[in-house]
Design a protein around this motif. Structure first.
Motif, mmCIF file in Angstrom:
data_model
loop_
_atom_site.group_PDB
_atom_site.id
_atom_site.type_symbol
_atom_site.label_atom_id
_atom_site.label_comp_id
_atom_site.label_asym_id
_atom_site.label_seq_id
_atom_site.Cartn_x
_atom_site.Cartn_y
_atom_site.Cartn_z
ATOM 1 N N VAL A 164 -4.454 -0.965 12.585
ATOM 2 C CA VAL A 164 -3.493 -1.821 11.886
ATOM 3 C C VAL A 164 -3.424 -1.339 10.447
ATOM 4 C CG1 VAL A 164 -2.907 -4.164 11.157
ATOM 5 C CG2 VAL A 164 -4.098 -3.796 13.341
ATOM 6 N N GLU A 165 -2.249 -0.961 10.040
ATOM 7 C CA GLU A 165 -2.019 -0.526 8.660
ATOM 8 C C GLU A 165 -0.918 -1.420 8.101
ATOM 9 O OE1 GLU A 165 0.057 3.338 6.613
ATOM 10 O OE2 GLU A 165 -1.235 3.694 8.331
ATOM 11 N N TRP A 166 -1.218 -2.161 7.051
ATOM 12 C CA TRP A 166 -0.180 -3.005 6.466
ATOM 13 C C TRP A 166 -0.008 -2.675 5.013
ATOM 14 C CZ3 TRP A 166 -1.537 -7.740 3.635
ATOM 15 C CH2 TRP A 166 -2.882 -8.049 3.648
ATOM 16 N N MET A 167 1.242 -2.692 4.597
ATOM 17 C CA MET A 167 1.604 -2.295 3.240
ATOM 18 C C MET A 167 2.369 -3.425 2.568
ATOM 19 S SD MET A 167 1.620 0.717 5.389
ATOM 20 C CE MET A 167 2.958 0.175 6.285
ATOM 21 N N ILE A 168 1.975 -3.706 1.350
ATOM 22 C CA ILE A 168 2.646 -4.721 0.554
ATOM 23 C C ILE A 168 3.110 -4.059 -0.739
ATOM 24 C CG2 ILE A 168 2.397 -6.890 -0.706
ATOM 25 C CD1 ILE A 168 2.148 -7.291 2.293
ATOM 26 N N PHE A 172 8.408 -7.016 7.847
ATOM 27 C CA PHE A 172 8.441 -8.474 7.812
ATOM 28 C C PHE A 172 9.364 -8.981 6.701
ATOM 29 C CE2 PHE A 172 4.711 -7.359 10.089
ATOM 30 C CZ PHE A 172 4.549 -8.351 11.028
ATOM 31 N N GLU A 173 9.335 -8.340 5.592
ATOM 32 C CA GLU A 173 10.195 -8.621 4.435
ATOM 33 C C GLU A 173 10.444 -7.258 3.790
ATOM 34 O OE1 GLU A 173 11.152 -11.719 3.328
ATOM 35 O OE2 GLU A 173 9.815 -13.045 4.439
ATOM 36 N N SER A 174 11.296 -7.201 2.801
ATOM 37 C CA SER A 174 11.562 -5.913 2.154
ATOM 38 C C SER A 174 10.311 -5.343 1.484
ATOM 39 C CB SER A 174 12.676 -6.065 1.119
ATOM 40 O OG SER A 174 12.264 -6.970 0.106
ATOM 41 N N PHE A 175 9.312 -6.179 1.240
ATOM 42 C CA PHE A 175 8.097 -5.754 0.544
ATOM 43 C C PHE A 175 6.851 -5.800 1.435
ATOM 44 C CE2 PHE A 175 8.961 -10.219 -0.169
ATOM 45 C CZ PHE A 175 7.777 -10.822 0.201
ATOM 46 N N ALA A 176 6.993 -6.077 2.729
ATOM 47 C CA ALA A 176 5.842 -6.196 3.629
ATOM 48 C C ALA A 176 6.137 -5.519 4.962
ATOM 49 C CB ALA A 176 5.496 -7.671 3.847
ATOM 50 N N TYR A 179 1.686 -12.917 8.671
ATOM 51 C CA TYR A 179 1.467 -12.586 7.267
ATOM 52 C C TYR A 179 1.879 -13.770 6.407
ATOM 53 C CZ TYR A 179 0.509 -7.822 8.552
ATOM 54 O OH TYR A 179 -0.067 -6.707 9.091
ATOM 55 N N PHE A 180 1.057 -14.053 5.404
ATOM 56 C CA PHE A 180 1.289 -15.161 4.493
ATOM 57 C C PHE A 180 1.035 -14.690 3.067
ATOM 58 C CE2 PHE A 180 -0.182 -17.113 8.415
ATOM 59 C CZ PHE A 180 0.578 -18.257 8.547
ATOM 60 N N TYR A 181 1.475 -15.491 2.128
ATOM 61 C CA TYR A 181 1.024 -15.298 0.750
ATOM 62 C C TYR A 181 0.835 -16.644 0.081
ATOM 63 C CZ TYR A 181 5.847 -16.010 -0.943
ATOM 64 O OH TYR A 181 7.084 -16.533 -1.226
ATOM 65 N N TYR A 182 -0.051 -16.645 -0.873
ATOM 66 C CA TYR A 182 -0.284 -17.800 -1.726
ATOM 67 C C TYR A 182 0.318 -17.482 -3.088
ATOM 68 C CZ TYR A 182 -3.955 -19.325 1.524
ATOM 69 O OH TYR A 182 -4.651 -19.730 2.631
ATOM 70 N N GLN A 223 8.547 -14.064 7.289
ATOM 71 C CA GLN A 223 9.350 -14.105 8.508
ATOM 72 C C GLN A 223 8.805 -13.124 9.541
ATOM 73 O OE1 GLN A 223 13.211 -12.971 7.126
ATOM 74 N NE2 GLN A 223 12.778 -10.809 7.178
ATOM 75 N N ASN A 224 9.194 -13.307 10.786
ATOM 76 C CA ASN A 224 8.842 -12.351 11.834
ATOM 77 C C ASN A 224 9.564 -11.036 11.553
ATOM 78 O OD1 ASN A 224 7.144 -13.995 13.342
ATOM 79 N ND2 ASN A 224 8.829 -14.852 14.506
ATOM 80 N N PRO A 225 9.089 -9.945 12.126
ATOM 81 C CA PRO A 225 9.758 -8.667 11.889
ATOM 82 C C PRO A 225 11.233 -8.711 12.279
ATOM 83 C CG PRO A 225 7.740 -8.349 13.133
ATOM 84 C CD PRO A 225 7.964 -9.819 13.034
ATOM 85 N N THR A 226 12.065 -8.121 11.446
ATOM 86 C CA THR A 226 13.497 -8.084 11.731
ATOM 87 C C THR A 226 13.837 -6.915 12.644
ATOM 88 O OG1 THR A 226 13.798 -6.829 9.698
ATOM 89 C CG2 THR A 226 14.127 -9.218 9.581
ATOM 90 N N GLU A 227 12.999 -5.912 12.625
ATOM 91 C CA GLU A 227 13.241 -4.726 13.446
ATOM 92 C C GLU A 227 11.894 -4.068 13.735
ATOM 93 O OE1 GLU A 227 16.678 -1.909 12.758
ATOM 94 O OE2 GLU A 227 15.010 -0.755 11.923
ATOM 95 N N VAL A 228 11.723 -3.617 14.963
ATOM 96 C CA VAL A 228 10.508 -2.912 15.356
ATOM 97 C C VAL A 228 10.911 -1.549 15.889
ATOM 98 C CG1 VAL A 228 8.487 -2.929 16.868
ATOM 99 C CG2 VAL A 228 9.343 -5.079 15.918
ATOM 100 N N ARG A 229 10.284 -0.527 15.345
ATOM 101 C CA ARG A 229 10.533 0.844 15.806
ATOM 102 C C ARG A 229 9.309 1.336 16.560
ATOM 103 N NH1 ARG A 229 14.758 3.405 14.290
ATOM 104 N NH2 ARG A 229 16.109 2.555 12.690
#
Length: 156
Positions: A124-128, A101-105, A47-50, A81-87
């Motif tokens: 794949v479901e991703w939330m920002i 990945f971050e507090s907002f991703a 995941y990236f952002y511009y 960053q890479n995921p800090t925790e995976v459940r």
């Protein structure tokens, strides 16, 4: 989010065997799939952002990046960053991996256990959000999947 009492934290590499084939988790992310015929598909996802361009919209050349305009400040995105925790949670039909990945991703991956044409090979479901804007910069997010050594003959 998954409920604490139904999920467990996944800390090491694991192979998920399904009727479709094997999905490989490398300890941080899903990284490969091996089909029933033995074909191995390696991939990465990031995941990236511009940083969005700050225009004032007074003229065409001063357009700000926004809902319908992708206009980044730079051609180089910033990697999350890479995921800090995976459940992980396993049910009758799916194996579900939830990662932040971050507090907002965050991302949820659902791997179907059974061979059923009505189910996707991988969901794949991703939330920002909420998107941090303390620095007054907008952000344009992307999910990049890189397929390594796939012979897809120009089709995706």
């Amino acid at each position: 989010m998954l409920h604490e009492n139904h999920s467990k934290i996944l800390k090491e590499a694991q192979i998920f065997e399904t009727q479709r084939g094997n999905y490989y988790f490398d300890g941080q992310q899903l990284s490969a799939f091996q089909s029933l015929d033995g074909t191995f598909y390696n991939f990465t996802q990031e995941y990236f952002y511009y940083i969005g361009h700050r225009g004032n919209n007074t003229e065409f050349d001063f357009r700000a990046s926004g809902a319908y305009i992708f206009r980044p400040e730079s051609s180089e995105p910033i990697r999350l960053q890479n995921p800090t925790e995976v459940r992980i949670e396993e049910g009758e039909f799916y194996i579900q991996l939830e990662m932040e990945f971050e507090s907002f991703a965050s991302q949820v991956l659902r791997i179907p256990k059974k061979l059923d044409d009505s189910l996707a090979d991988l969901e794949v479901e991703w939330m920002i959000g909420p998107i941090p804007i303390e620095n007054k910069n907008g952000k344009e997010f992307i999910h990049k999947v890189t397929m390594k050594d796939w012979d897809i003959q120009g089709e995706f």
